[in-house]
Design an enzyme around this catalytic site. Sequence first.
Site, PDB file in Angstrom:
ATOM      1  N   ARG A 570     -20.077  -9.088  10.356  1.00  0.00           N
ATOM      2  CA  ARG A 570     -20.750  -8.212   9.411  1.00  0.00           C
ATOM      3  C   ARG A 570     -22.225  -8.071   9.787  1.00  0.00           C
ATOM      4  O   ARG A 570     -22.835  -8.996  10.335  1.00  0.00           O
ATOM      5  CB  ARG A 570     -20.601  -8.767   7.980  1.00  0.00           C
ATOM      6  CG  ARG A 570     -19.197  -8.561   7.387  1.00  0.00           C
ATOM      7  CD  ARG A 570     -18.843  -7.091   7.234  1.00  0.00           C
ATOM      8  NE  ARG A 570     -19.625  -6.448   6.196  1.00  0.00           N
ATOM      9  CZ  ARG A 570     -19.162  -6.169   4.978  1.00  0.00           C
ATOM     10  NH1 ARG A 570     -17.918  -6.441   4.646  1.00  0.00           N
ATOM     11  NH2 ARG A 570     -19.942  -5.581   4.096  1.00  0.00           N
ATOM     12  N   LYS A 575     -27.630 -12.870  10.470  1.00  0.00           N
ATOM     13  CA  LYS A 575     -26.822 -12.958  11.689  1.00  0.00           C
ATOM     14  C   LYS A 575     -27.591 -12.456  12.916  1.00  0.00           C
ATOM     15  O   LYS A 575     -27.153 -12.608  14.048  1.00  0.00           O
ATOM     16  CB  LYS A 575     -25.503 -12.189  11.515  1.00  0.00           C
ATOM     17  CG  LYS A 575     -24.592 -12.818  10.439  1.00  0.00           C
ATOM     18  CD  LYS A 575     -23.333 -11.996  10.228  1.00  0.00           C
ATOM     19  CE  LYS A 575     -22.465 -12.512   9.089  1.00  0.00           C
ATOM     20  NZ  LYS A 575     -21.690 -13.711   9.466  1.00  0.00           N
TER      21      LYS A 575
END
Length: 840
Positions: A570, A575
């Site tokens: 995602r 991230k």
Amino acid sequence: MSKPLSDHDRKKQISVRGLAGVENVTDLKQNFNRHLHFTMVKDRNVATKRDYYLALAHTVREHLVGRWIRTQQRYYEKDPKRVYYISLEFYMGRTLQNTMVNLALENACDEAMYQLGLDMEELEDMEEDAGLGNGGLGRLAACFLDSMASLGLAAYGYGIRYEFGIFNQKIVNGWQVEEADDWLRYGNPWEKARPEYTRPVQYYGRTEHHPDGVKWVDTQVVLALPYDTPVPGYRNNIVNTMRLWSAKAPCEFNLKDFNVGGYIQAVLDRNLAENISRVLYPNDNFFEGKELRLKQEYFVVSATLQDIIRRFKVSKFGSREIARTDFRKLPDKVAIQLNDTHPAMAIPELMRVLVDEEKLAWDMAWDICVRTCAYTNHTVLPEALERWPVDLFAHLLPRHLEIVYEINRRHLERVAAKYPGDGDRLRRMSLIEEGGQKRINMAHLCIVGSHAVNGVARIHSDILKATVFKDFYEMEPDKFQNKTNGITPRRWLVMCNPGLAEVIAERIGEEFIRDLDQLQNLRKYVNDEAFIRDVAKVKQENKLKFAVHLEEHYKVKINPNSMFDIQVKRIHEYKRQLLNCLHMITYYNRIKKEPNKQWTPRTIMVGGKAAPGYHTAKMIIRLITAIGEIINNDPVVGDRLKIIFLENYRVTLAEKAIPAADLSEQISTAGTEASGTGNMKFMLNGALTIGTMDGANVEMAEEAGEGNLFIFGMRVDDVDALDKKGYHAEEYYNRLPELKQAIDQIAGGFFSPKQPDLFKEIINMLMHHDRFKVFADYEDYMKCQEEVNALYKNPKEWTKKVIHNIAGCGKFSSDRTIAQYAREIWGMEPTLEKFAAPEK
């Protein structure tokens, strides 16, 4: 020299795909034709590819039915303890091939279709993904179902049958555009509606307190209609059940209500009730406090608990009792696992049923509740924690609010008794957050109402105990456990990478498929020339196949000899897809500066969905596509660097991309990714990892040897130290010329010449309020990427590291994870024993 095998002939050689016996194939062809005729009502002249897929699906499903009925019958007779895994998400992907793998039917079906002049892969491609999840949490639930069945546990997955799953992602002019995922449009051959087990779910209303107890009255009722999907274990003849609830208005809905204008409007208003199961909320690691979402959470919990209690009450086979009435036995027969706080309402709902309906005393009910429930935490990000406004609760679930208040009152009494005079601790540990609008902290409710709380990787569990849940850990240290996540080797190796599975099986046999620890036996082949060659050859075949797929679907030509550098997950700031972007730009600038140097060619692929309301994440996608537009069209670079955004990343695309990857990007800021499971899939499929010491990466490095991963960047302690000192992005920007150049290019419109300030918000965030410290790891990341380039130029040494990684994968099977949940939380014993086949 013999001609190369066709895909079909190659599949026939692969033993892990099951035997294609003649009787088997004849049977399958007969059943296929029968379903085409009687189920699809078509003949071969008018049948479409989808008809053929559905006929095959019904044919394969027949092989499940006998085993399914026998398994449930056996549970009824033996009356084992049952585990109920409750989750708002089950990210299942496709079912056909996984079913064939687990039933050892793959070769026989392949041969049958071949003899009928049909192409198996084309038929498989007709199936829609069951996209009832956002990412890791939902896919973990799916892997867990596979492992629970394969380990012979009497397990049930309970969730919601969303009419629309995670949206389909289209990239239009470089931007993400969402479209509805109408996955049920052509029907779902794998589910069986069970209207006879429909349950009522209540909302709104008010409470009345009587001497004989509390009544919740004047409620609105919505019906929960169950749909069952079979979950086959790996070649053990066990088939468990995933039961998903669909919302239905009762027949009398709004008609008994004289405040409605008329009959037609009343019937049209049934949609309001049925909207509860209409659509999956598309947020990953983010809490959106909407009433419809709270309705969904209570819907799955209420319907599921009614089912659990009905099943508990039904007498044991052969006993004389009409029903079990002693609820003190509930924790001996039932374990409830809460997948994050989304099903936290199970705790007050179980209390409501035991106290208000079954008339148990509070203390006994509470003891039963705590011994039955357990809670898995999936994140430490504050924006992801569920904190429901008390006034919404009071409106929607008035009785549950009273119960939560009573749970909290008794909880705070216990805290005060243990820590007298510590008012601040009382405030921190309360289930109710005061100040501004009052909120219920669902994680605190789960901890207090469960006998076990676990994180999903060792580092994550340690962070929970040291920070977010520190007070609770100090009070009840024995409650806290770790259960490092895992993945099912059936889908994530045997099914998606049969070539690699076969090369492994030729060396160490097939037992690794049920006992992944056996992969450590590959260590003795790490210097075996033939094995090194075979592993490298499979990787090259997978890359060629994926390159063909990309050319067909994205019209991009890629160099299959380049390093396939892949980051799929995602899109989220934590991230750090932006760190990857900075590497793309820096590598591009280096090639442009010295175009005649021998650069290691790379194809960098990024894929993943952004939540529709997450503006920054959507801008990150636009940046990636913009960088690609410039780099991919620069003749100086040629095919030495290509940037591809993988559109509509989902389970089925992961099954194609992961086996083709050389390099896996796992680059979150240390302390933010709870575990990760994509990291494990890449490792099992022969990619090397470049990553931070975060989540399960830490344990991967431990298992494979830290020297066999490319580890870089700050550790958790370094991040903490930098927080104390203060993170100042400008310092890095001024000190590192290549970083400055990359940022100036983005900011100056080099990648968006028509809109020079398109990315000003991203630059502003990176320079002034970057919670995830992208620049702090840039220098070490770039250095590490140079080591990657150097090793890739030496294919043999690269492949040796790959083999060390595959050999270190045993721990990351979800079979190991589930065996630990079973023994250490649920009080159940897994077994590799097989049931007799139905025909025996």
